[in-house]
Design a protein around this motif. Structure first.
Motif, PDB file in Angstrom:
ATOM      1  N   ASP A   1      45.781  28.908  26.911  1.00 55.22           N
ATOM      2  CA  ASP A   1      45.241  27.739  26.011  1.00 55.22           C
ATOM      3  C   ASP A   1      43.820  27.614  26.059  1.00 55.22           C
ATOM      4  O   ASP A   1      42.909  27.343  25.062  1.00 55.22           O
ATOM      5  CB  ASP A   1      46.058  26.565  26.424  1.00 55.22           C
ATOM      6  CG  ASP A   1      47.333  26.525  26.309  1.00 55.22           C
ATOM      7  OD1 ASP A   1      47.803  26.608  25.062  1.00 55.22           O
ATOM      8  OD2 ASP A   1      48.059  26.298  27.176  1.00 55.22           O
ATOM      9  N   TYR A   2      43.283  27.949  27.299  1.00 58.14           N
ATOM     10  CA  TYR A   2      41.690  27.942  27.530  1.00 58.14           C
ATOM     11  C   TYR A   2      41.282  29.110  28.206  1.00 58.14           C
ATOM     12  O   TYR A   2      41.797  29.560  29.218  1.00 58.14           O
ATOM     13  CB  TYR A   2      41.533  26.716  28.366  1.00 58.14           C
ATOM     14  CG  TYR A   2      41.600  25.531  27.702  1.00 58.14           C
ATOM     15  CD1 TYR A   2      40.650  24.573  27.049  1.00 58.14           C
ATOM     16  CD2 TYR A   2      43.068  24.749  27.569  1.00 58.14           C
ATOM     17  CE1 TYR A   2      40.957  23.510  26.627  1.00 58.14           C
ATOM     18  CE2 TYR A   2      43.025  23.573  27.076  1.00 58.14           C
ATOM     19  CZ  TYR A   2      42.100  22.860  26.535  1.00 58.14           C
ATOM     20  OH  TYR A   2      42.434  21.607  25.940  1.00 58.14           O
ATOM     21  N   LEU A   3      40.235  29.780  27.596  1.00 56.24           N
ATOM     22  CA  LEU A   3      39.660  31.066  28.141  1.00 56.24           C
ATOM     23  C   LEU A   3      38.423  30.663  28.718  1.00 56.24           C
ATOM     24  O   LEU A   3      37.591  30.342  27.986  1.00 56.24           O
ATOM     25  CB  LEU A   3      39.559  32.196  27.242  1.00 56.24           C
ATOM     26  CG  LEU A   3      39.041  33.532  27.760  1.00 56.24           C
ATOM     27  CD1 LEU A   3      39.793  34.104  29.104  1.00 56.24           C
ATOM     28  CD2 LEU A   3      39.095  34.460  26.557  1.00 56.24           C
ATOM     29  N   ILE A   4      38.157  30.376  29.893  1.00 58.92           N
ATOM     30  CA  ILE A   4      37.018  30.055  30.659  1.00 58.92           C
ATOM     31  C   ILE A   4      36.183  30.967  31.315  1.00 58.92           C
ATOM     32  O   ILE A   4      36.606  31.750  32.222  1.00 58.92           O
ATOM     33  CB  ILE A   4      37.178  28.995  31.777  1.00 58.92           C
ATOM     34  CG1 ILE A   4      38.086  28.004  31.017  1.00 58.92           C
ATOM     35  CG2 ILE A   4      35.616  28.259  32.323  1.00 58.92           C
ATOM     36  CD1 ILE A   4      38.359  26.767  32.056  1.00 58.92           C
ATOM     37  N   THR A   5      34.940  31.370  30.687  1.00 60.60           N
ATOM     38  CA  THR A   5      34.063  32.732  31.099  1.00 60.60           C
ATOM     39  C   THR A   5      32.867  32.313  31.475  1.00 60.60           C
ATOM     40  O   THR A   5      32.413  30.959  31.180  1.00 60.60           O
ATOM     41  CB  THR A   5      34.263  33.682  30.303  1.00 60.60           C
ATOM     42  OG1 THR A   5      33.589  34.811  30.884  1.00 60.60           O
ATOM     43  CG2 THR A   5      33.909  33.472  28.814  1.00 60.60           C
ATOM     44  N   ASP A   6      31.640  33.144  31.745  1.00 60.88           N
ATOM     45  CA  ASP A   6      30.505  32.878  32.097  1.00 60.88           C
ATOM     46  C   ASP A   6      29.513  33.252  30.783  1.00 60.88           C
ATOM     47  O   ASP A   6      28.275  32.736  30.753  1.00 60.88           O
ATOM     48  CB  ASP A   6      29.940  33.331  33.347  1.00 60.88           C
ATOM     49  CG  ASP A   6      30.006  34.892  33.215  1.00 60.88           C
ATOM     50  OD1 ASP A   6      31.078  35.547  32.888  1.00 60.88           O
ATOM     51  OD2 ASP A   6      28.965  35.824  33.091  1.00 60.88           O
ATOM     52  N   LYS A   7      30.059  33.827  29.848  1.00 59.44           N
ATOM     53  CA  LYS A   7      29.328  34.061  28.679  1.00 59.44           C
ATOM     54  C   LYS A   7      30.129  34.107  27.186  1.00 59.44           C
ATOM     55  O   LYS A   7      31.182  34.371  27.629  1.00 59.44           O
ATOM     56  CB  LYS A   7      28.304  35.120  28.870  1.00 59.44           C
ATOM     57  CG  LYS A   7      28.934  36.518  29.058  1.00 59.44           C
ATOM     58  CD  LYS A   7      27.901  37.934  28.981  1.00 59.44           C
ATOM     59  CE  LYS A   7      26.811  37.599  29.806  1.00 59.44           C
ATOM     60  NZ  LYS A   7      26.021  38.901  29.468  1.00 59.44           N
ATOM     61  N   ILE A   8      29.506  33.986  26.194  1.00 59.21           N
ATOM     62  CA  ILE A   8      30.392  34.210  24.967  1.00 59.21           C
ATOM     63  C   ILE A   8      30.877  35.564  24.820  1.00 59.21           C
ATOM     64  O   ILE A   8      30.061  36.544  25.057  1.00 59.21           O
ATOM     65  CB  ILE A   8      29.297  33.584  23.775  1.00 59.21           C
ATOM     66  CG1 ILE A   8      30.458  33.633  22.646  1.00 59.21           C
ATOM     67  CG2 ILE A   8      28.360  34.595  23.461  1.00 59.21           C
ATOM     68  CD1 ILE A   8      29.793  32.823  21.489  1.00 59.21           C
TER      69      ILE A   8
END
Length: 258
Positions: free
Chosen positions: A224-231
């Motif tokens: 549901d959510y993909l959390i990362t440090d850069k686009i």
């Protein structure tokens, strides 16, 4: 690029992919095959990796420890952990997966009243300092290298809980292979958690994209959510749009809907 830096990056690349060909390393690092062979030999001599037909693979007898993974890309891990913790509300029942990035969430949750279900020893120990964090361990046999508990009995325990939000880790992700992990036993637990959770959050730094490990524990479309440090790349942005995945990166987030 300095040789020492290149050798370190080659090691990280092989550990993320588990097995790679020499031709792939030549293409990725833009050096000659002879240079790659010399760099690889250094890692082989250190026992980090082993040669296989046409390429190299992780030497699982010297599997990278939890501590080694924790100290790599530390800034990115802290950023992602902070972003993920922002989605936790008082009263939530959450699952925090075993991983060096998910561990970073705990310090950001210390003022919240939350129930945490986990299979990771470091998550349990870190949460001990905060009485408002109610911790439930899945139990099982401790894998010392990863500091995580795993057992087939864990699956029955997890099925009894209604998890609001699961914060998951991964060795590598790709559109074709989904969300992957190196341990078959842990992968079964992760798969059960994903099935039992109302919302699934995947925490990965940008180094994990387009990489994969031994086992796929869920499809990328189950996140549901993909959390990362850069686009991520346009390919992943388009995939997120098509599958109603919310991308979260740095201090901003992009809601991508079809």
């Amino acid at each position: 690029m300095l040789k020492t830096k290149r050798v370190r990056q080659i090691k990280e690349y092989v550990f993320e992919h588990q097995t790679v060909s020499l031709d792939e390393l030549v293409e990725v690092f833009h050096v000659s095959k002879n240079t790659i062979r010399r760099d690889i030999q250094e890692l082989v001599d250190l026992g980090e990796i082993k040669k296989v037909y046409g390429g190299v693979a992780v030497n699982h007898t010297t599997l990278e420890s939890f501590h080694d993974r924790q100290t790599r890309n530390q800034y990115e891990k802290e950023l992602i952990g902070k972003l993920a913790a922002g989605y936790v509300d008082d009263g939530d029942i959450i699952y925090i997966d075993s991983g060096t990035t998910t561990l970073e969430m705990i310090e950001c949750l210390k003022t919240k009243d939350v129930t945490i279900i986990t299979n990771n020893l470091d998550v349990i120990i870190t949460a001990l300092s905060y009485e408002n964090l109610n911790v439930i361990s899945t139990g099982g046999v401790l894998e010392r290298k990863t500091k995580s508990f795993a057992s087939f009995k864990n699956m029955d325990l997890i099925k009894n809980y209604n998890i609001n939000k699961a914060f998951m880790a991964s060795t590598g992700i790709s559109i074709s292979n989904g969300v992957t992990n190196s341990s078959p036993l842990e992968s079964e637990l992760k798969k059960t958690v994903v099935d039992r959770s109302s919302e699934v959050y995947l925490l990965v730094d940008h180094y994990k994209f387009d990489k994969y490990a031994l086992m796929t524990y869920c499809g990328l479309d189950e996140i549901d959510y993909l959390i990362t440090d850069k686009i991520p790349s346009e390919e992943y942005q388009e995939y997120a749009k098509e599958n109603n995945i919310q991308l979260v990166f740095r201090e901003s987030e992009v809601k991508v809907t079809s």
